[in-house]
Write a protein that holds these residues in place. Structure first.
Motif, PDB file in Angstrom:
ATOM      1  N   UNK A  61       0.851  -1.193   0.000  1.00  0.00           N
ATOM      2  CA  UNK A  61       0.000   0.000   0.000  1.00  0.00           C
ATOM      3  C   UNK A  61       0.887   1.243   0.000  1.00  0.00           C
ATOM      4  N   UNK A  62       0.327   2.357  -0.451  1.00  0.00           N
ATOM      5  CA  UNK A  62       1.071   3.611  -0.428  1.00  0.00           C
ATOM      6  C   UNK A  62       0.625   4.456   0.765  1.00  0.00           C
ATOM      7  N   UNK A  63       1.291   5.569   0.958  1.00  0.00           N
ATOM      8  CA  UNK A  63       1.047   6.405   2.133  1.00  0.00           C
ATOM      9  C   UNK A  63      -0.350   7.016   2.137  1.00  0.00           C
ATOM     10  N   UNK A  64      -0.957   7.160   0.961  1.00  0.00           N
ATOM     11  CA  UNK A  64      -2.287   7.767   0.890  1.00  0.00           C
ATOM     12  C   UNK A  64      -3.312   6.977   1.694  1.00  0.00           C
ATOM     13  N   UNK A  65      -3.091   5.680   1.871  1.00  0.00           N
ATOM     14  CA  UNK A  65      -4.022   4.866   2.652  1.00  0.00           C
ATOM     15  C   UNK A  65      -4.091   5.354   4.093  1.00  0.00           C
ATOM     16  N   UNK A  66      -2.955   5.774   4.633  1.00  0.00           N
ATOM     17  CA  UNK A  66      -2.917   6.199   6.031  1.00  0.00           C
ATOM     18  C   UNK A  66      -3.740   7.463   6.246  1.00  0.00           C
ATOM     19  N   UNK A  67      -3.839   8.314   5.232  1.00  0.00           N
ATOM     20  CA  UNK A  67      -4.636   9.538   5.350  1.00  0.00           C
ATOM     21  C   UNK A  67      -6.128   9.234   5.311  1.00  0.00           C
TER      22      UNK A  67
END
Length: 397
Positions: A61-67
């Motif tokens: 997954x990329x960091x955008x998932x955390x947002x």
């Protein structure tokens, strides 16, 4: 695509709870993470990018998932499924996880993933999901694109998720403010013109009655939208006072009796209702009941009636709204989702706002029962006292 690479449970829609072990997940995840080009591409994505294995588990997954998800510890994400990392409300009472509940067959994300695995082609759809973060209910409208992704001869899914909640919310507001409210205001304007030269006293009285109905509809729609916007943004402030259950139901019935959807229909209050006094926000309770009764009135034909009841159970007050007729299975599974409506596109607000206001602000719960014999009944259970000291004493008990 070689169909032998697709697990049997994805071909025949059975065994959806099966998963790969954590060691296998970590092995392929490390291999993907070592691919520099993949890391550069997904890092540049403004949207959430996930790679799923054939059991729909997240392996990259990329960091955008955390947002979007705020899942806590990042390491815990690997091996989870999309609905799990997003804290989908449909999973609260389920043990087998995302993709296995009765509601999952209508989930756009699930449909896109399965379609991609089965056909080996891109699948694009929209998905609605209701989540809870820090005690606050959030409704997400997502655009989901699933693409087949071959890595070391294994069929995976690249899932790209875009949050289109703001777009959907704007569409809903435009539909209501620029269509429903404009039509109501135009009708009211026409009635006022008719009052200038009525042909008889009877026509004058009838026009006044219809103008009152149109005015009520206009005010109710505006109040409903203001309350919903404040509730979704977390800016809704409660005004807790002593209320009386039967009195509130009578006010709701009187208010909606002038509404156009109540024409040739009845709103009755069960004479066995408890006249319990309770401490809550009366305007918010009425807003919930108004939405429930409106939905019930819209579901019945002329000549039928909607029945309200209040019952005092221990330290709670249980309101119920019943109407003849049974909900379809698909409606039962989606009824509290934002943007979902039986009345057509861009109309899904009423049932979602009922759940949002009841659970988040009135500290209660809402559910329904629907069957051919007894009709459809929605239940709203709230505490008899909403003051913080009351709730605190209950929690200590």
């Amino acid at each position: 695509m070689n169909s032998s690479k697709i697990p049997p449970e994805m071909r025949d829609n059975s065994g959806l709870a099966m998963r790969d072990g954590q060691r296998d997940i970590e092995t392929i995840s490390n291999s993907l993470a070592s691919d520099v080009r993949l890391a550069m591409i997904t890092a540049a994505f403004p949207d959430v990018a996930l790679i799923l294995n054939h059991y729909r588990q997240i392996i990259y997954y990329n960091e955008a998932l955390l947002n979007l998800a705020h899942p806590g510890e990042e390491g815990a994400i690997l091996g989870m499924r999309p609905g799990e990392v997003l804290s989908c409300q449909n999973l609260l009472n389920e043990n087998n996880g995302c993709g296995t509940t009765s509601s999952c067959r209508l989930c756009g994300t699930m449909q896109a993933i399965q379609q991609c695995l089965l056909t080996g082609q891109q699948s694009k759809t929209e998905s609605r999901i209701t989540i809870e973060l820090e005690g606050q209910i959030h409704a997400l409208d997502l655009e989901v694109v699933a693409n087949p992704f071959i890595f070391k001869d294994e069929t995976l899914v690249m899932l790209v998720i875009r949050d289109i909640s703001d777009t959907k919310r704007r569409q809903l507001l435009e539909q209501i403010f620029f269509h429903d409210i404009l039509n109501t205001a135009a009708g009211l304007n026409g009635l006022l013109y008719a009052l200038e030269s009525p042909e008889s006293d009877e026509e004058y009285k009838n026009t006044i009655a219809w103008a009152r109905k149109a005015g009520n509809e206009l005010v109710e729609e505006l109040l409903s939208q203001r309350t919903l916007l404040s509730a979704e943004s977390g800016e809704l402030h409660l005004n807790i006072t002593r209320c009386q259950a039967v009195q509130l139901m009578e006010e709701v019935a009187s208010y909606l009796s002038y509404h156009q959807i109540a024409e040739n229909k009845k709103i009755t209050i069960d004479p066995l209702s408890h006249g319990a006094q309770f401490e809550s926000d009366p305007q918010l309770v009425k807003r919930v009941l108004i939405n429930l009764v409106k939905n019930a009135l819209e579901a019945i034909p002329a000549g039928e009636s909607v029945r309200l009841r209040a019952k005092n159970i221990d330290r709670t007050l249980l309101f119920s709204v019943n109407n003849p007729g049974e909900l379809s299975e698909d409606v039962k599974l989606q009824i509290f989702q934002r943007s979902f409506s039986t009345k057509g596109p861009h109309r899904g607000i009423g049932s979602f706002s009922i759940k949002l206001l009841t659970t988040t602000y009135l500290k209660g719960r809402v559910w329904f029962e629907s069957e051919a014999e007894n009709g459809t009944t929605f239940f709203v259970e709230i505490p008899l006292c909403l003051k913080p000291d009351c709730l605190g004493s209950e929690q200590r008990k």
